[in-house]
Design an enzyme around this catalytic site. Structure first.
Site, mmCIF file in Angstrom:
data_model
loop_
_atom_site.group_PDB
_atom_site.id
_atom_site.type_symbol
_atom_site.label_atom_id
_atom_site.label_comp_id
_atom_site.label_asym_id
_atom_site.label_seq_id
_atom_site.Cartn_x
_atom_site.Cartn_y
_atom_site.Cartn_z
ATOM 1 N N HIS A 44 0.836 -1.199 0.000
ATOM 2 C CA HIS A 44 0.000 0.000 0.000
ATOM 3 C C HIS A 44 0.863 1.237 0.000
ATOM 4 C CE1 HIS A 44 -2.328 -3.218 1.826
ATOM 5 N NE2 HIS A 44 -3.275 -2.730 1.070
ATOM 6 N N GLY B 69 -6.864 10.739 4.871
ATOM 7 C CA GLY B 69 -7.706 11.894 4.526
ATOM 8 C C GLY B 69 -8.796 11.508 3.548
ATOM 9 N N GLY C 154 -10.033 8.547 2.952
ATOM 10 C CA GLY C 154 -11.003 7.638 3.571
ATOM 11 C C GLY C 154 -11.978 8.404 4.449
ATOM 12 N N GLY D 243 -11.390 -2.460 17.874
ATOM 13 C CA GLY D 243 -9.973 -2.377 17.518
ATOM 14 C C GLY D 243 -9.019 -2.916 18.570
ATOM 15 N N ARG E 297 -1.616 -0.336 10.450
ATOM 16 C CA ARG E 297 -0.721 -0.414 9.309
ATOM 17 C C ARG E 297 0.646 0.187 9.594
ATOM 18 N NH1 ARG E 297 -3.042 -1.494 4.616
ATOM 19 N NH2 ARG E 297 -4.958 -0.364 4.469
ATOM 20 N N ASP F 183 -0.026 10.361 15.396
ATOM 21 C CA ASP F 183 -0.864 9.360 14.732
ATOM 22 C C ASP F 183 -1.994 10.044 13.952
ATOM 23 O OD1 ASP F 183 -2.033 6.662 14.336
ATOM 24 O OD2 ASP F 183 -3.674 7.600 15.444
ATOM 25 N N GLY G 104 -4.946 9.068 12.903
ATOM 26 C CA GLY G 104 -6.309 8.881 13.417
ATOM 27 C C GLY G 104 -6.551 9.670 14.696
HETATM 28 P P1 ADP Z 1 -5.817 2.182 7.241
HETATM 29 O O1 ADP Z 1 -4.790 2.012 8.324
HETATM 30 O O2 ADP Z 1 -6.639 0.945 7.060
HETATM 31 O O3 ADP Z 1 -5.238 2.723 5.984
HETATM 32 P P2 ADP Z 1 -6.704 4.852 7.923
HETATM 33 O O4 ADP Z 1 -5.447 5.321 7.297
HETATM 34 O O5 ADP Z 1 -7.966 5.496 7.454
HETATM 35 O O6 ADP Z 1 -6.866 3.278 7.813
HETATM 36 O O7 ADP Z 1 -6.642 5.083 9.498
HETATM 37 C C1 ADP Z 1 -5.460 4.904 10.204
HETATM 38 C C2 ADP Z 1 -5.747 5.219 11.656
HETATM 39 O O8 ADP Z 1 -6.613 4.235 12.213
HETATM 40 C C3 ADP Z 1 -4.517 5.166 12.522
HETATM 41 O O9 ADP Z 1 -3.827 6.383 12.472
HETATM 42 C C4 ADP Z 1 -5.094 4.896 13.906
HETATM 43 O O10 ADP Z 1 -5.459 6.085 14.578
HETATM 44 C C5 ADP Z 1 -6.370 4.159 13.597
HETATM 45 N N1 ADP Z 1 -6.245 2.741 13.984
HETATM 46 C C6 ADP Z 1 -5.578 1.751 13.361
HETATM 47 N N2 ADP Z 1 -5.738 0.582 14.029
HETATM 48 C C7 ADP Z 1 -6.514 0.860 15.110
HETATM 49 C C8 ADP Z 1 -7.041 0.097 16.197
HETATM 50 N N3 ADP Z 1 -6.809 -1.206 16.290
HETATM 51 N N4 ADP Z 1 -7.789 0.731 17.111
HETATM 52 C C9 ADP Z 1 -8.041 2.060 17.034
HETATM 53 N N5 ADP Z 1 -7.578 2.833 16.030
HETATM 54 C C10 ADP Z 1 -6.834 2.240 15.080
HETATM 55 MG MG MG Z 2 -4.219 4.564 5.955
#
Ligand code: ADP
Ligand code: MG
Length: 595
Positions: A217, A395, A397, A477, A534, A547, A549
């Site tokens: 990715h 962003g 997503g 999560g 990830r 982070d 998220g």
């Molecule tokens: P992806 O990782 O599938 O590409 P996004 O990039 O949209 O999804 O979101 C990433 C965010 O998701 C991370 O920065 C983190 O804050 C959150 N995240 C990842 N895994 C978990 C988890 N197990 N519990 C809570 N938040 C998580």
């Molecule tokens: Mg991501």
């Protein structure tokens, strides 16, 4: 660089439409993916694969006789949603159970698990085998946490061939697991890949350098090296993979050289020739190798090597015939076309709502639009943050999620807060994909459940709602504070809000204080190493950056706190009643959220 599209937001959907149009003899389109259009075999196991788009031929290109029964297809680099996976699996089910198989990524795990729970609830025997072949993504003693890359093919192929042979779900699962246990991969890239609509790649590699151990990715590599000769590259890949040869491996090995997007076939063949020589010099026997594009990463210049160590049983299924749009092996009887009825997504709602629930439903829609504004403002920044150690889609997503949630809330206008937030949450999860999509979607649904359908609402309900959001995120999560996820911002937000209300502070100022606490906590995640999601394999690169998220959560609650006075959720509570004391508030449903 991706040049051909009308609108990057629907790139993956329109590409899948075209793929189906070009391959109707193999697949039918469903809402959320594709299913074989060839005759089904009643009583057989359905092998349902899937993942984000941008990896062709994974995943839709591997649907066909002798391989997958169906594929759930998410947006570019984003997991399909639980609803999509569920619908695709229902269409694929032939009565013999469903085996889900996909690469091990947090977003996919959440969505596939939710779909599995739904299927099991309906009496369908659904199982899962995750692919974990990427040796760069975790040390050998954490092999089950590794990512899935080109090793997807060996696991899907063995499972698909076993299902085709009429094996039971127990056998298909056992064989797929054994194939995964005996598959190891390592990738290298010479440059980054670029998401449709973006002007620059997710990451770049200095000229003359090669990044070792990148993810599919666009997750950057583990370390960079000077660009080696082809012979040295073959030596590097083979020696690293041989060092991880499974204990029970024999002398038979299947080498798979996989192009990641823009490596030329001529280059792949050149490298394959060198790989085979080295393996043979080690006394190994080559079994039906593969060389070509099998699991790609948009336009990434790079490749991976997979070594699969089949025993006699696995070799039989690896060699069995298969016929899919992108992968053919031996001769397969032409199958009569099967008509697969597309499953429509029907959401039945419409409980009679109280006047106050309708009023709060309207406020919820206003709040969602305010979240939309925050997302639009920060989308690029969050994407950049996510490209440091993730895949750069956070962003995008979040925007897909909030846009879908707003549209769903508008469509449900006039109903109660419970229904509006259920529709919005489902839509968010459905359209956003990815880990954060699953978490925000389920969080909103639980906020709606917490508000329920009451005659009166007060600040106590806001506290219950934010707690429900926090509990939903941690339930799904399993993150703890300190794991470097959005939970790191959510927990201080809930704590601060509850404490302020408890001390008689009005709802508006309490929200502002809580949002500030979330912001401080999100900023502080820069000092942490990610332990989930990830970004985990790229822990070192993530150090010094907050982070994504956690930052997006803090930005969003900051935006919401700013609009509270203007939407009449006053210091006296959403309906003008005095806030209650937090001692009256029900306790948290999950660890990590304390009053
Ligand atoms: P992806 O990782 O599938 O590409 P996004 O990039 O949209 O999804 O979101 C990433 C965010 O998701 C991370 O920065 C983190 O804050 C959150 N995240 C990842 N895994 C978990 C988890 N197990 N519990 C809570 N938040 C998580
Ligand atoms: Mg991501």
């Amino acid at each position: 660089m991706t040049s051909i599209y009308d609108d990057p937001a629907v790139f993956a959907d329109e590409s899948l439409d075209g793929f189906v149009a070009a391959n109707r003899q193999y697949v039918d389109r469903l809402d959320g993916g594709v299913v074989r259009s060839t005759r089904s075999s009643p009583g057989h196991v359905a092998v349902v694969i899937g993942g984000g788009s941008g990896h062709y031929p994974a995943f839709a290109g591997l649907v066909g006789t002798g391989l997958a029964t169906a594929s759930a297809c998410g947006n570019t680099f984003a997991s399909p949603s639980a609803g999509q996976i569920y619908r695709v699996a229902k269409a694929a089910d032939m009565g013999g159970g469903v085996l889900f198989s996909y690469g091990n990524y947090a977003g996919d795990v959440m969505h596939f698990n939710q779909a599995q729970v739904r299927l099991r609830g309906e009496g369908i025997d659904a199982r899962t085998v995750r692919v974990t072949d990427d040796i760069a993504s975790a040390p050998p003693d954490q092999r089950h946490d590794r990512r899935g890359v080109a090793g997807d093919l060996t696991v899907f192929k063995v499972a698909g061939a076993a299902a085709e042979a009429g094996k039971s779900i127990d056998d298909v699962e056992r064989l797929a697991r054994k194939a995964n246990d005996r598959t190891r991969s390592l990738g290298v890239a010479f440059g980054g890949c670029t998401l449709p609509g973006q002007a620059s790649p997710l990451f770049s590699i200095p000229a003359g350098k090669m990044s070792v151990g990148l993810g599919i990715h666009g997750e950057p590599g583990i370390f960079d090296l000077n660009m080696p000769t082809a012979t040295d590259l073959a030596e590097l890949l083979v020696s690293r993979l041989l060092a991880e040869r499974p204990d029970d491996a024999g002398s038979a090995v299947v080498p798979i050289v996989n192009g990641l997007g823009t490596a030329k076939y001529d280059e792949l063949f050149l490298l394959y020739g060198k790989v085979e020589k080295i393996l043979t010099a080690h006394g190994l026997r080559i079994v039906e190798p593969e060389c070509g594009e099998l699991v790609t990463s948009l336009d990434m210049p790079g490749l991976s090597l997979t070594l699969f160590w089949p025993d006699d049983e696995l070799a039989e299924y690896w060699s069995a015939p298969a016929d899919t749009p992108a992968y053919r092996k031996s001769a397969v009887d032409t199958q009569a076309r099967r008509v697969a009825a597309p499953h429509r997504h029907a959401v039945a709602h419409g409980e009679p709502a109280t006047a106050e629930a309708v009023r709060l439903g309207h406020l919820a829609a206003v709040a969602l639009r305010a979240i939309g504004t925050v997302v639009a403002t920060n989308e690029d920044a969050w994407g950049k943050l996510d490209s440091v150690a993730g895949d750069g889609d956070h962003g995008m997503g979040m925007r897909r999620g909030v846009d879908a949630a707003c549209a769903a809330a508008d469509a449900a206008a006039g109903t109660g807060v419970h229904n509006i937030l259920s529709c919005a949450g489902e839509a968010w999860s459905e359209r956003a994909g990815g880990t954060s999509g699953a978490l925000w979607g389920t969080g909103l649904i639980q906020v709606g459940n917490a508000f329920g359908n009451k005659d009166t609402y007060s600040a106590i309900d806001v506290v219950s709602a934010v707690r429900a959001f926090a509990a939903a995120v941690t339930d799904l999560g399993s993150a703890d504070v300190g794991d470097k996820t959005m939970v790191d911002a959510i927990v201080p937000f809930v704590e601060s809000l509850t404490a302020d209300l408890d001390h008689g502070v009005g709802l508006g100022p309490s929200l502002i204080g809580a949002a500030a606490a979330a912001k401080r906590a999100a900023d502080a995640t820069a000092a942490l190493r990610p332990r989930l999601g990830r970004a985990r394999p790229l822990a070192e690169k993530s150090l010094g950056h907050p982070d994504p998220g956690a930052v997006s959560f803090a930005d969003i609650v900051g935006g919401l706190a700013g609009i509270v006075p203007s939407v009449d959720v006053s210091a006296r509570g959403p309906t003008g009643k005095a806030p209650l004391q937090s001692s009256d508030v029900p306790g948290p449903r999950d660890r990590g959220v304390t009053a």
